[in-house]
Design an enzyme around this catalytic site. Sequence first.
Site, short mmCIF file in Angstrom:
data_model
loop_
_atom_site.label_atom_id
_atom_site.label_comp_id
_atom_site.label_asym_id
_atom_site.label_seq_id
_atom_site.Cartn_x
_atom_site.Cartn_y
_atom_site.Cartn_z
N GLU A 37 46.46 33.76 13.38
CA GLU A 37 47.81 34.42 13.22
C GLU A 37 48.93 33.10 12.67
OE1 GLU A 37 46.00 35.25 15.74
OE2 GLU A 37 45.85 37.47 15.49
N PHE A 69 47.98 43.62 16.56
CA PHE A 69 48.57 44.11 17.61
C PHE A 69 50.03 43.36 17.78
CE2 PHE A 69 44.35 45.80 18.41
CZ PHE A 69 44.47 46.85 18.86
N ASP A 103 51.26 42.35 20.20
CA ASP A 103 50.98 41.64 21.62
C ASP A 103 50.58 40.00 20.96
OD1 ASP A 103 50.17 43.70 24.06
OD2 ASP A 103 49.76 44.05 21.69
N PHE A 104 49.94 40.04 19.74
CA PHE A 104 49.56 38.86 19.17
C PHE A 104 50.67 37.81 18.51
CE2 PHE A 104 45.29 41.03 17.93
CZ PHE A 104 44.99 41.30 19.23
N HIS A 153 47.07 44.63 24.75
CA HIS A 153 47.43 45.37 23.46
C HIS A 153 48.14 46.39 23.48
CE1 HIS A 153 43.69 42.89 23.33
NE2 HIS A 153 43.84 42.97 22.16
N GLU A 178 43.92 40.52 9.02
CA GLU A 178 42.53 40.62 9.51
C GLU A 178 42.22 41.79 9.27
OE1 GLU A 178 43.76 39.58 13.65
OE2 GLU A 178 44.39 37.52 13.13
#
Lengths: 343, 325
Positions: free
Chosen positions: B60, B83, B85-86, B129, B29
């Site tokens: 994702e 990130f 976290d994703f 994040h 992205e």
Amino acid sequence: MAAKPKRAAAAKRKPQPQIDAATRLKLYRTMVECRQLEQRAHDLFMQNLIKGTSHLALGQEAVAAGFGVAMREDDYTFCTYRGHNHTYVRGVSMTAILGELMGNSAGLMRGKGGSMHLTSVEHGAMGSYAIIGAHLPIAAGAAWSAQYRGTEQVAVCFFGDGTTNIGAFHEAINFAVVWKLPVVFVCENNLYMEYTSIYDVTAVRNPAADRASAYGLEPILIDGNDVDVVYETAEAALERARSGGGPSLIEAVTYRHGGHSRADPGKYRPDDEVKEWLGRDPVPMYRERLLGLDIDAADLDRIDAETLAMIDEATETARNAPLPDVDIAWIDVWADGGAQWRN
Amino acid sequence: MAQLSYREAVTEALAQEMRRDENVVFIGEDVAAAGGVFKTTVGLLEEFGPDRVRDTPISEQAILGATMGAAMTGLKPVAEIMFSDFFAVCWDIVANQIAKTRYMTDGQAELPLVIRSGNGGGVRFGAQHSQSVENWAMAVPGLKVVAPAMPADVKGLLAASIRDPDPVLFFEQKALYAAKGEVPDGEHVEPLGTASVLRSGSDVTIVALALMVPRALKAAEELEAQHGISATVVDVRSLVPLDTQTILSEVAKTGRLVTVEENPRLCGWGAEISSIVAEELFWDLDGPIVRVTTPHIPLAAADSLEDAMLPSADKIVASVRELVD
């Protein structure tokens, strides 16, 4: 009350003259082989020779056969845990499939994958995926690779109606359209996600076709029990993908004769519905059509008999194979063949 | 040698490998036209063109699924998950598909791919994040896990990850992107699975990763200068494969081990290293093994609150002094 699927217009079409007799016999033979293979898997389960679970595609043979015959040898197949037939039609032996189901050394992956993960990279059968939706983006990736390498290969991705309600379905189709990837998404709508009618849990009546317009795709809704229709639809979608026209989304309406998996007798389905669909069994239906086209019954009988002999031989070979060497549980985590995570 | 930032080292490694092998492609992205939200991929689109450097939708699962499919069919893709976290929204592709497919297919499937991701705290982005998720990845058989601290290692280990035939999760610490260091000119490749001894001491061995490495080094200097304690500092660099031999030999020399982890406490990588050292080096230890970690809580956004939670040089100094004194 579950809405009945709209019968595809194509289903009422007369058999198309452009499918030649040799192809028709190949379609018939492929369907018969798929039918016998799944029936044998069922029987071996009943004899407790296959452990764990298994998801049979009895009744859905026309989709696997129609695409299998239409695909180019170097095209890619991505399918689900209901993938014995999709793997078989790419050229994998019955022995390797039955051996894998029985978890022995004759198996395609020597027991390391099992019924839900049949894969044969050399045949372009790039995997059977057991987490709903996962393989749609993976198929898009194989199509991206073909596009980048300029090979004109197409990735064909089969999935069930239930998959249309998971995020990966929508991510993958949007992604494939934006990148104009050579991938064909094929929803085998067998009317039930697992034990629940797809119509009870879906915002639109045709779970895949009615979503197509959201991605700028033509809605394609076909009779998935008519192998001629499937074959013609496959040819058109494969050609479109191969020539740079981008992805297609096809909904093939069909019916599984049994339950979702080994544990499921399928009692949630109304008797008259089951009866109606058994009356539309793709294999005898196609046999009738071929007889009407002046194909000799003896030719079809011979195909039936040859298939039975083949499956009997494969069964014997597979069931007599030794168990896998336990050492293979320790290999192939990594490309170096090993499983070491530390020095 | 050139002075490069950590983020410039990312770009250098990608460019080095893309020049070398046309099957290396890169997606994510905002990575192409925008050069990445952390500016780690500036100039790649211009040099390698839109077929090899491609922007994706915010999808994702599609990004990592496509990465896997491409790797299975002849490419060597690199994907960016902005990130770490994703990873929570695409973990099926990572943990169920990418990690297991070679094994399940009896070795048939090839998966030479790299997933780069901005990891960790220190940049005041709040609980969703700022996580250090390297131990999520470490818990799944079939994934290699790399997390460099130094710009030179960013270049060398990212290059090695791209050349590696197995899937690698490459964690870049976001708070380190601006940090500068000497980076070798020309082709630079560091082998995976090797820890790096950055400082040799005699009283205690501090084992750290990523952002905790500069903090451990700072602590070691202070321990030496102000408290007369001599510390070894080991940068683990790669959690899978894990260089236990270097760690064991460095701990054997000092008799004391302190691990410094940014991840929340439970099941952090330091627990695995502590367990290995306890099993294999117990009789050489002069004291208990000590783990310095972020507490087992989500990270707050405010700088004062985040700083209070992450291991700092001061906390490392205090823990070491308690152990050694």
